[in-house]
Enzyme design. Structure first.
Site, PDB file in Angstrom:
ATOM      1  N   SER A  96       0.865  -1.186   0.000  1.00 19.01           N
ATOM      2  CA  SER A  96       0.000   0.000   0.000  1.00 19.01           C
ATOM      3  C   SER A  96       0.896   1.229   0.000  1.00 19.01           C
ATOM      4  CB  SER A  96      -0.916  -0.001   1.226  1.00 19.01           C
ATOM      5  OG  SER A  96      -1.794  -1.094   1.190  1.00 19.01           O
ATOM      6  N   LYS A 171      -7.145   1.775  -2.617  1.00 16.22           N
ATOM      7  CA  LYS A 171      -6.706   1.330  -1.289  1.00 16.22           C
ATOM      8  C   LYS A 171      -6.701   2.494  -0.300  1.00 16.22           C
ATOM      9  CE  LYS A 171      -5.199  -1.048   2.123  1.00 16.22           C
ATOM     10  NZ  LYS A 171      -3.966  -1.824   2.198  1.00 16.22           N
ATOM     11  N   LYS A 239       0.618   5.698   7.959  1.00 11.68           N
ATOM     12  CA  LYS A 239       1.213   5.889   6.633  1.00 11.68           C
ATOM     13  C   LYS A 239       0.135   6.039   5.569  1.00 11.68           C
ATOM     14  CE  LYS A 239       2.141   2.365   4.369  1.00 11.68           C
ATOM     15  NZ  LYS A 239       1.483   1.478   3.390  1.00 11.68           N
TER      16      LYS A 239
END
Length: 295
Positions: A96, A171, A239
């Site tokens: 990701s 995502k 993140k």
């Protein structure tokens, strides 16, 4: 059966690799960062010294590492994947990472004659072990069709979203939804507990109504039991939300609830919980309320 390179055998990567091996595929692992897990090696698992050697040995090269800089290193370092691929190979990044960086990485890999798919996943460690991951794919239809049998070994909901970068964009959107749902469940259970109700019974009741969700089912139970061993670490969700918020700035969007969720994750990290499971967001709320739902 295919020869598959698999780079990144962490909490989620390892069970994904195991499922591919169980399906009969032969896997090649890079020891560029650390030794390959011994239980993945054998008749259909082989260690290679670096990503280039993996790419030379495999038809498909899957990357499953934590963040954008690690993907760039795996792909483009001196002994990276890019130096070992060419026509007929498919590079699949299931990490990701940044959608913007992904488009650049894809262009550089595609220039070698290989094909690039960004295919991040959702479902956590549980989904990785059960082979029920949701897989969001960006790339060309022909390379997606070639890789789909591999995806079907690792996941259930598999969608070609669009071109390169669109899988990663999907995502990021997923991670916004997950974070906000975790926040909603945490606040609800904290409210119930502070008001004197049994949070376990409240969760049980809510599971039968319109508020029911996978987050309430899985992470609500973790919150009630206090089991915060990482299926997906807070640091990784931080993140992902950084990607969402930086992208929002570039798009001149306001994402106020995403920003609030990120601040709660930041509070958890300040409490020493960067490596807690992201369901532990409730601990930040408990800290502010001076009340634990498990007392």
């Amino acid at each position: 059966m295919s020869n598959i390179g698999f780079i990144g055998t962490g909490i989620m990567g390892k069970p994904m690799a195991q499922n591919l091996q169980k399906a009969g595929h032969t896997l090649y692992f890079s020891e560029h960062y650390e030794a390959a897990p011994a239980d993945l090696l054998g008749s259909n698992g082989f260690a290679c010294p670096n990503p280039r050697a993996v790419a030379e040995a495999a038809e498909f090269i899957i990357v499953m590492v934590p963040d954008t800089p690690q993907v760039e290193d795996v792909l483009f370092s001196e002994y990276g994947v890019a130096s070992g691929v060419g026509a007929g190979k498919v590079v699949i990044d299931m990490s990701s990472i940044s959608p913007i960086a992904t488009k650049d990485f894809a262009a550089r890999i595609n220039a070698t004659g290989a094909q690039y798919l960004d295919a991040p996943v959702s479902g956590g460690e549980v989904g990785a072990k059960a082979a029920t991951l949701t897989i969001m794919v960006g790339g060309e239809e022909d390379s997606f069709a070639r890789a789909k049998p591999l995806f079907e070994v690792m996941g259930k909901n598999i969608t070609l979203v669009g071109g390169n970068g669109d899988g990663q964009t999907c995502k990021v959107a997923n991670q916004i939804i997950v974070a906000l749902n975790i926040q909603a469940v945490a606040e609800a259970l904290l409210f119930a507990s502070k008001a004197g109700a049994n949070p376990a019974k409240v969760r049980e009741a809510l599971m039968g109504g319109f508020a029911s969700s996978k987050i309430l089912e899985v992470h609500g139970e973790r919150m009630v039991k206090g089991t915060f061993d990482p299926g997906f670490r807070i640091s990784l969700h931080q993140k992902d939300l950084n990607l969402a918020l930086s992208g929002a700035r570039q798009l001149q969007l306001s994402l106020p609830n995403t920003a609030t969720a990120q601040e709660l994750f930041n509070s958890c990290a300040a409490l020493g919980g960067a490596n807690w499971d992201h369901s532990a967001m409730i601990k930040a709320l408990e800290h502010m309320a001076n009340h634990s739902i498990r007392d």
